[in-house]
Design a protein around this motif. Structure first.
Motif, PDB file in Angstrom:
ATOM      1  N   PRO A 231       0.887   9.817   2.988  1.00 26.20           N
ATOM      2  CA  PRO A 231       0.390  11.067   3.592  1.00 26.20           C
ATOM      3  C   PRO A 231       0.088  10.868   5.068  1.00 26.20           C
ATOM      4  CG  PRO A 231      -0.786  10.540   1.557  1.00 26.20           C
ATOM      5  CD  PRO A 231       0.029   9.343   1.891  1.00 26.20           C
ATOM      6  N   ASP A 232       0.145  11.923   5.838  1.00 24.69           N
ATOM      7  CA  ASP A 232      -0.087  11.836   7.290  1.00 24.69           C
ATOM      8  C   ASP A 232      -1.471  11.306   7.629  1.00 24.69           C
ATOM      9  OD1 ASP A 232       2.431  12.828   7.720  1.00 24.69           O
ATOM     10  OD2 ASP A 232       1.769  14.923   7.899  1.00 24.69           O
ATOM     11  N   ASN A 233      -2.457  11.627   6.789  1.00 21.95           N
ATOM     12  CA  ASN A 233      -3.832  11.213   7.091  1.00 21.95           C
ATOM     13  C   ASN A 233      -4.226   9.903   6.400  1.00 21.95           C
ATOM     14  OD1 ASN A 233      -3.810  12.172   4.498  1.00 21.95           O
ATOM     15  ND2 ASN A 233      -5.712  13.384   4.688  1.00 21.95           N
ATOM     16  N   SER A 234      -3.256   9.170   5.874  1.00 18.77           N
ATOM     17  CA  SER A 234      -3.553   7.943   5.125  1.00 18.77           C
ATOM     18  C   SER A 234      -4.100   6.852   6.031  1.00 18.77           C
ATOM     19  CB  SER A 234      -2.292   7.444   4.416  1.00 18.77           C
ATOM     20  OG  SER A 234      -2.559   6.227   3.757  1.00 18.77           O
ATOM     21  N   SER A 278      -2.446   6.006  -6.265  1.00 13.07           N
ATOM     22  CA  SER A 278      -2.095   6.245  -4.864  1.00 13.07           C
ATOM     23  C   SER A 278      -2.451   5.013  -4.041  1.00 13.07           C
ATOM     24  CB  SER A 278      -2.855   7.460  -4.325  1.00 13.07           C
ATOM     25  OG  SER A 278      -4.242   7.156  -4.191  1.00 13.07           O
ATOM     26  N   ALA A 279      -1.849   4.919  -2.863  1.00 17.84           N
ATOM     27  CA  ALA A 279      -2.139   3.792  -1.974  1.00 17.84           C
ATOM     28  C   ALA A 279      -3.618   3.771  -1.592  1.00 17.84           C
ATOM     29  CB  ALA A 279      -1.256   3.892  -0.719  1.00 17.84           C
ATOM     30  N   GLU A 280      -4.202   4.949  -1.401  1.00 17.67           N
ATOM     31  CA  GLU A 280      -5.624   5.036  -1.046  1.00 17.67           C
ATOM     32  C   GLU A 280      -6.500   4.515  -2.185  1.00 17.67           C
ATOM     33  OE1 GLU A 280      -6.927   5.822   1.745  1.00 17.67           O
ATOM     34  OE2 GLU A 280      -5.263   6.710   2.857  1.00 17.67           O
ATOM     35  N   GLU A 281      -6.122   4.823  -3.410  1.00 20.42           N
ATOM     36  CA  GLU A 281      -6.900   4.359  -4.565  1.00 20.42           C
ATOM     37  C   GLU A 281      -6.848   2.835  -4.680  1.00 20.42           C
ATOM     38  OE1 GLU A 281      -6.742   7.917  -7.881  1.00 20.42           O
ATOM     39  OE2 GLU A 281      -4.873   6.873  -7.428  1.00 20.42           O
ATOM     40  N   ILE A 282      -5.678   2.249  -4.467  1.00 18.87           N
ATOM     41  CA  ILE A 282      -5.555   0.788  -4.508  1.00 18.87           C
ATOM     42  C   ILE A 282      -6.407   0.156  -3.417  1.00 18.87           C
ATOM     43  CG2 ILE A 282      -3.969  -1.155  -4.188  1.00 18.87           C
ATOM     44  CD1 ILE A 282      -3.579   0.215  -6.845  1.00 18.87           C
ATOM     45  N   SER A 283      -6.350   0.731  -2.229  1.00 23.58           N
ATOM     46  CA  SER A 283      -7.146   0.218  -1.111  1.00 23.58           C
ATOM     47  C   SER A 283      -8.632   0.281  -1.431  1.00 23.58           C
ATOM     48  CB  SER A 283      -6.834   1.033   0.148  1.00 23.58           C
ATOM     49  OG  SER A 283      -7.646   0.621   1.223  1.00 23.58           O
ATOM     50  N   GLU A 284      -9.068   1.396  -2.035  1.00 27.20           N
ATOM     51  CA  GLU A 284     -10.478   1.570  -2.374  1.00 27.20           C
ATOM     52  C   GLU A 284     -10.903   0.579  -3.462  1.00 27.20           C
ATOM     53  OE1 GLU A 284     -14.176   2.946  -1.805  1.00 27.20           O
ATOM     54  OE2 GLU A 284     -12.408   3.521  -0.642  1.00 27.20           O
ATOM     55  N   ILE A 285     -10.016   0.324  -4.415  1.00 22.65           N
ATOM     56  CA  ILE A 285     -10.318  -0.640  -5.469  1.00 22.65           C
ATOM     57  C   ILE A 285     -10.554  -2.026  -4.874  1.00 22.65           C
ATOM     58  CG2 ILE A 285      -9.249  -1.957  -7.360  1.00 22.65           C
ATOM     59  CD1 ILE A 285      -8.042   0.705  -8.338  1.00 22.65           C
ATOM     60  N   TYR A 286      -9.682  -2.438  -3.959  1.00 20.37           N
ATOM     61  CA  TYR A 286      -9.871  -3.763  -3.355  1.00 20.37           C
ATOM     62  C   TYR A 286     -11.144  -3.792  -2.517  1.00 20.37           C
ATOM     63  CZ  TYR A 286      -9.217  -8.177  -1.055  1.00 20.37           C
ATOM     64  OH  TYR A 286      -9.417  -9.461  -0.618  1.00 20.37           O
ATOM     65  N   ARG A 287     -11.460  -2.675  -1.877  1.00 19.94           N
ATOM     66  CA  ARG A 287     -12.666  -2.623  -1.050  1.00 19.94           C
ATOM     67  C   ARG A 287     -13.926  -2.856  -1.892  1.00 19.94           C
ATOM     68  NH1 ARG A 287     -11.596   2.040   1.397  1.00 19.94           N
ATOM     69  NH2 ARG A 287     -10.299   1.030   2.961  1.00 19.94           N
ATOM     70  N   SER A 288     -13.847  -2.557  -3.177  1.00 21.39           N
ATOM     71  CA  SER A 288     -14.994  -2.762  -4.070  1.00 21.39           C
ATOM     72  C   SER A 288     -15.310  -4.247  -4.271  1.00 21.39           C
ATOM     73  CB  SER A 288     -14.723  -2.120  -5.434  1.00 21.39           C
ATOM     74  OG  SER A 288     -14.503  -0.734  -5.313  1.00 21.39           O
ATOM     75  N   ARG A 289     -14.403  -5.127  -3.831  1.00 14.79           N
ATOM     76  CA  ARG A 289     -14.606  -6.566  -4.005  1.00 14.79           C
ATOM     77  C   ARG A 289     -15.857  -7.060  -3.293  1.00 14.79           C
ATOM     78  NH1 ARG A 289     -13.835 -11.724  -3.001  1.00 14.79           N
ATOM     79  NH2 ARG A 289     -13.954 -11.317  -0.776  1.00 14.79           N
ATOM     80  N   TRP A 290     -16.314  -6.284  -2.292  1.00 11.15           N
ATOM     81  CA  TRP A 290     -17.541  -6.676  -1.579  1.00 11.15           C
ATOM     82  C   TRP A 290     -18.712  -6.828  -2.536  1.00 11.15           C
ATOM     83  CZ3 TRP A 290     -21.576  -3.449  -2.454  1.00 11.15           C
ATOM     84  CH2 TRP A 290     -21.282  -2.159  -2.864  1.00 11.15           C
ATOM     85  N   ALA A 291     -18.654  -6.137  -3.688  1.00 11.03           N
ATOM     86  CA  ALA A 291     -19.786  -6.152  -4.621  1.00 11.03           C
ATOM     87  C   ALA A 291     -20.102  -7.560  -5.114  1.00 11.03           C
ATOM     88  CB  ALA A 291     -19.503  -5.225  -5.805  1.00 11.03           C
ATOM     89  N   ILE A 292     -19.076  -8.384  -5.306  1.00 12.42           N
ATOM     90  CA  ILE A 292     -19.341  -9.731  -5.824  1.00 12.42           C
ATOM     91  C   ILE A 292     -19.920 -10.624  -4.726  1.00 12.42           C
ATOM     92  CG2 ILE A 292     -17.086 -10.852  -5.420  1.00 12.42           C
ATOM     93  CD1 ILE A 292     -17.412 -11.916  -8.392  1.00 12.42           C
ATOM     94  N   GLU A 293     -19.565 -10.356  -3.471  1.00 10.33           N
ATOM     95  CA  GLU A 293     -20.172 -11.097  -2.364  1.00 10.33           C
ATOM     96  C   GLU A 293     -21.666 -10.782  -2.292  1.00 10.33           C
ATOM     97  OE1 GLU A 293     -18.491 -13.242  -0.745  1.00 10.33           O
ATOM     98  OE2 GLU A 293     -16.384 -12.668  -1.036  1.00 10.33           O
ATOM     99  N   LEU A 294     -21.986  -9.494  -2.455  1.00  9.61           N
ATOM    100  CA  LEU A 294     -23.398  -9.099  -2.452  1.00  9.61           C
ATOM    101  C   LEU A 294     -24.140  -9.682  -3.645  1.00  9.61           C
ATOM    102  CD1 LEU A 294     -23.204  -5.337  -1.396  1.00  9.61           C
ATOM    103  CD2 LEU A 294     -23.770  -7.311   0.029  1.00  9.61           C
TER     104      LEU A 294
END
Length: 371
Positions: A231-234, A278-294
């Motif tokens: 998408p254009d706004n991705s 969607s590509a955005e959903e995959i990106s958001e899933i990986y972004r959740s990895r911060w939780a284990i660092e915390l």
């Protein structure tokens, strides 16, 4: 009469521990034979009290028994540091490991009630440094020693995460070796970092029906098969179907490769076998990895795994499992009270009301949630 009226706040906190199951396992392992005072049950309660207060030594734990309320809870008035040390080295870590897993099952009852599909499970490890002089069994470099906590963390939402499976090894154990141990649920989506990259295992996981997203190493060789439009706004830079690896070491399956920008402006390459999101959903899933660092940061700051009470492998493992148990008890309070307060706030309230009736502590949650 409400059972909470009879319990202290500390009693309420440890109440999810299944005493019957614990007693059965203690009996089976003959753990308390010839034990007159410091039973396994009393040991666990005292060590959890120490985790809660971040007590740094067995001597400090012994001194804490000047508190009459603690004496009543444990059933004795004093215990020496040497007696605590012997018990700490004698307790079978399997008992505490099973206790941890039983609490995980209690947490999952709340999780399943939420009706969420495809739970997100994050895999990572953290190394706990040890003094080589005292912990020669944990040597992993010429001048260093340490143990590694390999962990699978369930991400329910940004407010609630919990450890689901733990493996404790010496620090020299490679993360990749634990991937198959920590991946065992086809109904989950796994997230892990590039330390777990293994093309052969990626193929096996895909063939066996396991879904994952991981960060790919910078030097990974890829061969593009197809480019997907965005998408254009991705916020995703690119989305492709690729083969990964060299001719000599190449994965057999095709995977999806995304390029995204992290919060520091760095370009990350993410590899996944999910083509339905969607590509955005995959990106958001990986972004959740911060939780284990915390999570690892929380453990190191708010329970006692910086200073170990014993030098044997058994003592170290027991202390790590007790830290995980303490965390799970906090999560259960958070879930039971439906609180959005941080675990740190929950623990502060507990310590402030520790020997007061449980309703005093629980009432605090109701006051904070009211408009």
């Amino acid at each position: 009469m409400d059972k909470n009226t009879l319990l202290s706040s500390f009693g309420k906190w440890v109440s999810p521990i299944n005493i019957q199951k614990l007693s059965e396992q203690v009996e089976e392992c003959k753990q308390d034979y010839y034990t007159k005072k410091l039973t396994t049950d009393a040991y666990i309660k005292l060590l959890l009290f120490a985790q809660l207060h971040e007590t740094e030594s067995l001597q400090a734990m012994s001194d804490a028994l000047l508190d009459e309320d603690l004496q009543k809870t444990l059933g004795f008035e004093s215990i020496s540091a040497s007696q605590l040390s012997r018990k700490n080295n004698k307790i079978n870590p399997a008992i505490l490991s099973n206790l941890f897993l039983n609490l995980v099952c209690e947490i999952q009852r709340f999780h399943y009630k939420s009706g969420k599909n495809m739970p997100l499970k994050i895999i990572d490890s953290s190394t706990l440094p040890l003094n080589l002089t005292n912990y020669k069994w944990a040597k992993f470099r010429k001048t260093k020693a340490g143990v590694k906590l390999h962990l699978r963390l369930v991400f329910m939402d940004k407010d609630t995460v919990y450890p689901e499976k733990a493996v404790i090894t010496t620090a020299k154990e490679h993360d990749r070796n634990q991937l198959e141990v920590l991946v065992d649920d086809q109904e989950a989506m796994y997230v892990f970092d590039r330390g777990y990259v293994d093309y052969e295992r990626f193929d096996r996981m895909t063939d066996d029906g396991y879904f994952f997203v991981s960060r790919l190493k910078k030097n990974a060789v890829i061969r593009e098969v197809e480019t997907f439009s965005l998408p254009d706004n991705s916020t995703v830079l690119s989305d492709k179907m690729v083969y990964i690896g060299t001719t000599q070491n190449r994965a057999e399956n095709v995977f999806r490769l995304l390029e995204v920008i992290d919060t520091k402006g760095n370009i990350l390459r993410l590899i996944t076998n999910r083509f339905d999101l969607s590509a955005e959903e995959i990106s958001e899933i990986y972004r959740s990895r911060w939780a284990i660092e915390l999570f690892f940061k929380w453990l190191k700051q708010h329970v006692e795994i910086k200073h170990f009470y014993g030098m044997s492998e058994t003592a170290v493992q027991n202390q790590i499992y007790l830290a995980l148990i303490a965390y799970c008890l906090n999560v259960l309070v958070q879930l039971e009270t439906k609180s959005k307060k941080s675990l740190l706030r929950i623990v502060r309230w507990l310590k402030a009301a520790i020997w007061k009736p449980a309703y005093v502590w629980l009432r605090r949650f109701e006051e904070q949630s009211s408009p």
